[in-house]
Design a protein around this motif. Structure first.
Motif, mmCIF file in Angstrom:
data_model
loop_
_atom_site.group_PDB
_atom_site.id
_atom_site.type_symbol
_atom_site.label_atom_id
_atom_site.label_comp_id
_atom_site.label_asym_id
_atom_site.label_seq_id
_atom_site.Cartn_x
_atom_site.Cartn_y
_atom_site.Cartn_z
ATOM 1 N N ASP A 95 16.585 91.980 4.210
ATOM 2 C CA ASP A 95 15.671 91.008 3.612
ATOM 3 C C ASP A 95 15.546 91.122 2.098
ATOM 4 O O ASP A 95 14.782 90.380 1.477
ATOM 5 C CB ASP A 95 14.277 91.160 4.235
ATOM 6 C CG ASP A 95 14.290 90.868 5.730
ATOM 7 O OD1 ASP A 95 15.111 90.040 6.164
ATOM 8 O OD2 ASP A 95 13.492 91.471 6.450
ATOM 9 N N GLU B 104 7.881 87.881 5.093
ATOM 10 C CA GLU B 104 7.102 89.008 5.607
ATOM 11 C C GLU B 104 6.555 89.853 4.455
ATOM 12 O O GLU B 104 7.097 89.850 3.354
ATOM 13 C CB GLU B 104 7.964 89.881 6.519
ATOM 14 C CG GLU B 104 8.510 89.161 7.741
ATOM 15 C CD GLU B 104 7.425 88.695 8.699
ATOM 16 O OE1 GLU B 104 6.441 89.430 8.887
ATOM 17 O OE2 GLU B 104 7.564 87.588 9.236
ATOM 18 N N ASN B 105 5.509 90.592 4.733
ATOM 19 C CA ASN B 105 4.900 91.460 3.720
ATOM 20 C C ASN B 105 5.621 92.796 3.568
ATOM 21 O O ASN B 105 5.366 93.527 2.620
ATOM 22 C CB ASN B 105 3.427 91.714 4.059
ATOM 23 C CG ASN B 105 2.588 90.473 3.894
ATOM 24 O OD1 ASN B 105 2.881 89.625 3.059
ATOM 25 N ND2 ASN B 105 1.546 90.355 4.692
ATOM 26 N N THR B 106 6.485 93.130 4.528
ATOM 27 C CA THR B 106 7.232 94.383 4.463
ATOM 28 C C THR B 106 8.705 94.124 4.752
ATOM 29 O O THR B 106 9.065 93.110 5.351
ATOM 30 C CB THR B 106 6.700 95.427 5.479
ATOM 31 O OG1 THR B 106 6.831 94.898 6.796
ATOM 32 C CG2 THR B 106 5.254 95.797 5.187
ATOM 33 N N THR C 228 12.698 86.973 2.724
ATOM 34 C CA THR C 228 11.789 87.023 3.855
ATOM 35 C C THR C 228 10.401 86.608 3.391
ATOM 36 O O THR C 228 10.053 86.780 2.222
ATOM 37 C CB THR C 228 11.731 88.429 4.488
ATOM 38 O OG1 THR C 228 10.872 88.386 5.623
ATOM 39 C CG2 THR C 228 11.213 89.471 3.511
ATOM 40 N N THR D 121 7.069 94.170 0.490
ATOM 41 C CA THR D 121 8.007 93.199 -0.069
ATOM 42 C C THR D 121 7.537 92.818 -1.473
ATOM 43 O O THR D 121 6.405 92.382 -1.639
ATOM 44 C CB THR D 121 8.078 91.935 0.805
ATOM 45 O OG1 THR D 121 8.408 92.332 2.138
ATOM 46 C CG2 THR D 121 9.122 90.971 0.304
#
Length: 167
Positions: free
Chosen positions: A76, A118-120, A116, A148
């Motif tokens: 990602d 997503e936060n991670t 991505t 992220t």
């Protein structure tokens, strides 16, 4: 017959003394060469700060990591060229002249693209290292979950159209 028993007893006693004597000198040397698991001698911590992935390595005394064997991968995230600290030159019988790292080091890896929402993101760290007494570990893959980074928009997405050209 008694003479043979005394001789056997003398040989056993001599052998026992020799083993104790050798144990006093061999045991400390063997302890110095205790084979440890790579996760016990190559400790790491990964995090993002701003637009960088920062990997901190804590390399145990008597061990080292190869510069050229370090890689940073993620599905990602895309990375720029890592910024490594100053290393030391090491003459390796298999790899030739190599830059190695000992002790505590930090590697800064620019994050160029985030793909991505997503936060991670999961990052894979690849490394290879050795012990000073000659044991070399195969390449290791380590996993770390990092926040992220929120990158500034650097380029517009390509325009996608379903119109047909008349040309």
């Amino acid at each position: 017959m008694i003479w043979h028993r005394k001789r056997r007893l003398g040989l056993r006693l001599l052998l026992a003394v020799a083993m104790v004597y050798l144990g006093l000198f061999i045991a400390p040397a063997a302890a110095e060469r205790e084979i440890k698991r790579p996760q016990d001698v190559f400790l790491y911590e990964a995090r993002t700060e701003g637009n960088e992935l920062i990997v901190n390595w804590k390399i145990a005394d008597g061990y080292y990591l190869y510069h050229d064997k370090m890689k940073f991968q993620a599905d990602d995230l895309e990375f720029g060229n890592p910024v490594f600290p100053q290393g030391e030159m090491h003459s390796d019988e298999f790899f030739g002249e190599q830059v190695i790292y000992r002790g505590d080091i930090a590697v800064h890896v620019p994050v160029t693209t985030v793909v991505t929402a997503e936060n991670t993101a999961e990052v894979t760290l690849v490394s290879q290292g050795c012990a000073d007494f000659g044991l070399c570990y195969p390449p290791q893959k380590w996993k770390a979950t990092v926040a992220t980074p929120k990158l500034a928009k650097t380029s517009a997405l390509p325009i996608v159209s379903n119109k047909v050209s008349n040309k």
